[in-house]
Design a protein around this motif. Structure first.
Motif, PDB file in Angstrom:
ATOM      1  N   UNK A  42     -17.480  24.471   7.074  1.00 53.66           N
ATOM      2  CA  UNK A  42     -18.174  24.032   8.295  1.00 53.66           C
ATOM      3  C   UNK A  42     -18.272  25.171   9.300  1.00 53.66           C
ATOM      4  N   UNK A  43     -17.168  25.911   9.463  1.00 55.55           N
ATOM      5  CA  UNK A  43     -17.171  27.035  10.404  1.00 55.55           C
ATOM      6  C   UNK A  43     -18.242  28.047  10.048  1.00 55.55           C
ATOM      7  N   UNK A  44     -18.367  28.334   8.749  1.00 59.47           N
ATOM      8  CA  UNK A  44     -19.367  29.318   8.322  1.00 59.47           C
ATOM      9  C   UNK A  44     -20.776  28.838   8.657  1.00 59.47           C
ATOM     10  N   UNK A  45     -21.044  27.528   8.460  1.00 56.29           N
ATOM     11  CA  UNK A  45     -22.368  27.006   8.784  1.00 56.29           C
ATOM     12  C   UNK A  45     -22.636  27.122  10.284  1.00 56.29           C
ATOM     13  N   UNK A  46     -21.617  26.825  11.112  1.00 55.66           N
ATOM     14  CA  UNK A  46     -21.811  26.891  12.567  1.00 55.66           C
ATOM     15  C   UNK A  46     -22.095  28.315  13.030  1.00 55.66           C
TER      16      UNK A  46
END
Lengths: 100, 162
Positions: A42-46
């Motif tokens: 999720x962090x990478x997508x954000x």
């Protein structure tokens, strides 16, 4: 193909690998590690969305996700150690006390 | 050049994540997880999120991994031997479904369009700090309450029964 789409696809792959780990692992601690992998996806997508849009809001949400991950590790490992101590050493399919 | 960096870091990340899911020994799982975190931090650096890369290293790679290792070392090895590894049936059912889901979501990402950029960031760290302490001040305070509650919960769960 835009390289940012490649980063988004990488984050989807990381999330799904983490989900696979939550489904198939027997050990409780490795299930917790797999949830950490999902949070990293999720962090990478954000952060990728931030880079595309030219803003910093996604990184701030990533900070809050890091905070929640730290809290989750503290409580989750406390629960795992409490289960091991009170109910003996059990695999994830043997914890059915709430169902019975 | 961008694609070379992406290919290297992405391969490293995916291989470490697969190792995290499929390796038997819990200590090896933690080591693969640490490797995945380092790859993740490098990806953040290459995306221009320097502060997040540093915080990823400090919080994840130091605090959380050490916490996991401490929890694993309190558990006796001969008793944990019985349930390491993966469930075979669940693996055979889940992996085709997740692969299908991955193909479907990737197709949607490849076909879709990104939104138009709405600004430019010159100094990432400065912008981030300004935004965090003005627009996001209340969630920042609430995060401290979450950490306090988690600390109290961990103490209550971890203490010996009288």
């Amino acid at each position: 193909m835009d390289i940012m789409k490649a980063y988004i696809i990488l984050s989807i792959a990381l999330f799904l690998i983490g989900l696979l780990g939550v489904i198939v692992r027997k050990n409780l601690i490795t299930i917790l590690v797999s949830t950490e992998l999902m949070l990293n996806g999720i962090n990478l997508a954000l952060v990728t969305a931030d880079k595309v849009l030219g803003r910093v809001d996604g990184q701030i949400f990533a900070f809050f996700i890091l905070t929640v991950a730290a809290a989750e590790v503290a409580v989750g490992l406390g629960l795992v150690v409490a289960i091991f101590r009170l109910r003996g050493y059990e695999a994830s399919h043997e914890i059915t006390h709430l169902r019975d | 050049m961008e694609w070379v960096i992406f290919g290297f870091l992405g391969t490293w990340l995916i291989l470490s994540a697969l190792g995290t899911v499929f390796v038997k020994n819990p200590i090896h799982v933690i080591l693969f997880f640490l490797s995945a975190l380092l790859a993740m931090s490098a990806i953040f650096l290459s995306l221009g999120a320097e502060l997040l890369a540093g915080i990823q290293l400090i919080i994840y790679a130091v605090a959380i991994v050490v916490f996991y290792v401490l929890a694993i070392t309190t558990i006796p090895w001969e008793k944990i031997k019985r349930f390491e590894g993966v469930y075979k049936n669940e693996l055979f059912v889940a992996s085709p479904i997740l692969l299908l889901l991955f193909i479907f979501m990737s197709y949607m990402v490849l076909e879709g369009e990104f939104a138009k950029p709405s600004g430019t960031v010159e100094d990432n760290v400065r912008e981030l700090g300004k935004e965090l302490f003005t627009s996001y001040l209340f969630p920042f305070e609430v995060a401290s309450v979450i950490l306090l509650v988690a600390m109290i919960g961990a103490i209550v769960l971890g203490r010996k029964e009288e």
